[in-house]
Design a protein around this motif. Sequence first.
Motif, mmCIF file in Angstrom:
data_model
loop_
_atom_site.group_PDB
_atom_site.id
_atom_site.type_symbol
_atom_site.label_atom_id
_atom_site.label_comp_id
_atom_site.label_asym_id
_atom_site.label_seq_id
_atom_site.Cartn_x
_atom_site.Cartn_y
_atom_site.Cartn_z
ATOM 1 N N GLU A 14 0.847 -1.397 -0.092
ATOM 2 C CA GLU A 14 -0.007 -0.027 -0.021
ATOM 3 C C GLU A 14 0.874 1.396 0.033
ATOM 4 O O GLU A 14 0.584 2.046 -0.654
ATOM 5 C CB GLU A 14 -0.895 -0.054 1.246
ATOM 6 C CG GLU A 14 -2.371 -0.674 1.021
ATOM 7 C CD GLU A 14 -3.161 -0.460 2.170
ATOM 8 O OE1 GLU A 14 -3.685 0.884 2.445
ATOM 9 O OE2 GLU A 14 -3.099 -1.266 3.306
ATOM 10 N N GLN A 15 2.109 1.149 0.720
ATOM 11 C CA GLN A 15 2.795 2.340 0.953
ATOM 12 C C GLN A 15 3.392 2.699 -0.540
ATOM 13 O O GLN A 15 3.375 3.570 -1.017
ATOM 14 C CB GLN A 15 4.116 2.007 1.593
ATOM 15 C CG GLN A 15 4.873 3.182 1.802
ATOM 16 C CD GLN A 15 6.385 2.823 2.420
ATOM 17 O OE1 GLN A 15 6.718 1.409 2.246
ATOM 18 N NE2 GLN A 15 7.278 3.504 2.735
ATOM 19 N N ARG A 16 3.728 1.481 -1.436
ATOM 20 C CA ARG A 16 4.422 1.777 -2.748
ATOM 21 C C ARG A 16 3.322 2.482 -3.638
ATOM 22 O O ARG A 16 3.561 3.295 -4.446
ATOM 23 C CB ARG A 16 4.728 0.389 -3.127
ATOM 24 C CG ARG A 16 6.221 -0.228 -2.629
ATOM 25 C CD ARG A 16 6.090 -1.709 -3.467
ATOM 26 N NE ARG A 16 7.356 -2.342 -2.638
ATOM 27 C CZ ARG A 16 7.506 -3.521 -2.601
ATOM 28 N NH1 ARG A 16 6.473 -4.474 -2.798
ATOM 29 N NH2 ARG A 16 8.651 -3.720 -2.196
ATOM 30 N N GLY A 46 16.398 0.619 -7.254
ATOM 31 C CA GLY A 46 15.657 0.642 -5.952
ATOM 32 C C GLY A 46 14.031 0.857 -6.357
ATOM 33 O O GLY A 46 13.417 1.844 -5.957
ATOM 34 N N GLY A 47 13.720 0.015 -7.439
ATOM 35 C CA GLY A 47 12.312 0.272 -8.329
ATOM 36 C C GLY A 47 11.262 0.085 -7.486
ATOM 37 O O GLY A 47 10.131 0.523 -7.775
ATOM 38 N N GLY A 48 11.092 -0.393 -6.432
ATOM 39 C CA GLY A 48 10.074 -0.468 -5.436
ATOM 40 C C GLY A 48 8.965 -1.169 -5.937
ATOM 41 O O GLY A 48 8.713 -2.513 -5.992
ATOM 42 N N GLY A 49 7.601 -0.523 -6.272
ATOM 43 C CA GLY A 49 6.533 -1.020 -6.829
ATOM 44 C C GLY A 49 6.554 -1.161 -8.286
ATOM 45 O O GLY A 49 5.666 -1.708 -9.039
ATOM 46 N N GLY A 50 7.727 -0.687 -9.084
ATOM 47 C CA GLY A 50 7.979 -1.127 -10.506
ATOM 48 C C GLY A 50 7.376 -0.141 -11.307
ATOM 49 O O GLY A 50 7.307 -0.213 -12.564
ATOM 50 N N TRP A 209 -0.270 7.907 2.547
ATOM 51 C CA TRP A 209 0.943 7.519 2.721
ATOM 52 C C TRP A 209 1.560 7.594 4.284
ATOM 53 O O TRP A 209 2.241 7.125 4.684
ATOM 54 C CB TRP A 209 2.011 8.366 1.635
ATOM 55 C CG TRP A 209 3.459 8.172 1.360
ATOM 56 C CD1 TRP A 209 4.184 7.049 2.040
ATOM 57 C CD2 TRP A 209 4.195 8.485 0.467
ATOM 58 N NE1 TRP A 209 5.474 7.045 1.604
ATOM 59 C CE2 TRP A 209 5.459 7.977 0.632
ATOM 60 C CE3 TRP A 209 3.996 9.705 -0.509
ATOM 61 C CZ2 TRP A 209 6.624 8.539 -0.131
ATOM 62 C CZ3 TRP A 209 5.228 10.040 -1.348
ATOM 63 C CH2 TRP A 209 6.440 9.388 -1.042
ATOM 64 N N LEU A 210 1.139 9.041 4.575
ATOM 65 C CA LEU A 210 1.818 9.417 5.846
ATOM 66 C C LEU A 210 1.186 8.427 6.778
ATOM 67 O O LEU A 210 1.723 8.091 7.901
ATOM 68 C CB LEU A 210 1.550 10.933 5.964
ATOM 69 C CG LEU A 210 2.323 11.771 5.286
ATOM 70 C CD1 LEU A 210 1.719 13.382 5.509
ATOM 71 C CD2 LEU A 210 3.653 11.838 5.646
ATOM 72 N N GLN A 216 3.821 1.849 10.132
ATOM 73 C CA GLN A 216 4.795 1.071 9.783
ATOM 74 C C GLN A 216 5.918 1.359 10.964
ATOM 75 O O GLN A 216 6.563 0.333 11.447
ATOM 76 C CB GLN A 216 5.573 1.437 8.417
ATOM 77 C CG GLN A 216 4.558 1.024 7.415
ATOM 78 C CD GLN A 216 5.359 1.211 5.898
ATOM 79 O OE1 GLN A 216 5.267 2.687 5.861
ATOM 80 N NE2 GLN A 216 5.300 0.502 4.720
ATOM 81 N N LEU A 217 6.085 2.772 11.416
ATOM 82 C CA LEU A 217 7.206 3.034 12.237
ATOM 83 C C LEU A 217 6.597 3.344 13.820
ATOM 84 O O LEU A 217 7.508 3.926 14.361
ATOM 85 C CB LEU A 217 7.918 4.226 11.648
ATOM 86 C CG LEU A 217 8.598 4.180 10.346
ATOM 87 C CD1 LEU A 217 9.286 5.301 9.644
ATOM 88 C CD2 LEU A 217 9.402 3.077 10.155
#
Length: 268
Positions: A14-16, A46-50, A209-210, A216-217
């Motif tokens: 979901e973050q990506r 570092g392409g992440g979700g692509g 995202w926030l 997450q953190l």
Amino acid sequence: MSDYVFGGADLVGEQREAMQRCLDPITFARLEALGVGPGWRCLDVGGGGGSVADWLGRQVGNTGSVVVTDTVPDGLHAGGNVEVRRHDIVTDDLPEAEFDLVHARLVLLHLPERRRALARMVRALKPGGWLLLGEFDCTTLQVLATNDPDTGAAFARFHRALCAVLEQAGADIEWGVHAYQAVRDAGLVEVGSVARADPWPGGGDGARWLEINSRQLEDQLLRTGPVTAGDLDEVRSSLRDPDFVVNSYLTFSVWGRRPDDGGGQVTR
Ligand SMILES: C[S@@+](CC[C@H](N)C(=O)[O-])C[C@H]1O[C@@H](n2cnc3c(N)ncnc32)[C@H](O)[C@@H]1O
């Protein structure tokens, strides 16, 4: 492997997606301005979700190709002219003088060894090839509008804690500002930069995202001190309220070109 703060985190998919929806329009416009087109050989680090690699694959067509790397390549899509590689930009070699374009978005910011990684990316460029970085200045996240000033104060504590967690993990939270100098120091020419920030209203992709980051953190955020569990609850509910609006991170695109003469000056 390097210490990427979101590496082992939940909600990564979901973050990506939220990240890509916020940033892809900025990145794609910049890549178009650099002239990416048929036949180009591209590297996305570092392409992440692509999403960037997929878009590049369509732009360069059958005569071009894309290599997309990540230490955790599970979100990337191989196929056609797009090749996926598990790769750590800090420790693993890259082919030299191979690519017309090397791109990385929100990768170097997180890596303590960012200058070494940058030098490796520069050496992977063909003479005349372009580097494009997408990076944040994380210090600029501020409340633009709220119906409740107390919520603004809770958000400020959340933001301070988030910056502290990123810094503890080795991030340069002002890397967006520092990247221009780094690209120039790496020996590239025709260096350019543009920065923008957008309103992120509650309920939108940036706010989502926030909120994901806050989950997450959560443990690390609470350990930093200024933010409480009550603050995090308040911040999360604000981030769903369209009347609560924050200014996005200041988002820098920074680019430069490897000199045509073969780039004898590029750093090692
Ligand atoms: C904030 S995400 C950005 C993802 C993607 N570039 C984007 O903008 O949509 C950072 C990405 O860098 C990857 N990463 C972290 N450290 C890395 C390293 N040392 N080498 C390569 N990729 C790395 C992470 O796994 C993650 O996918």
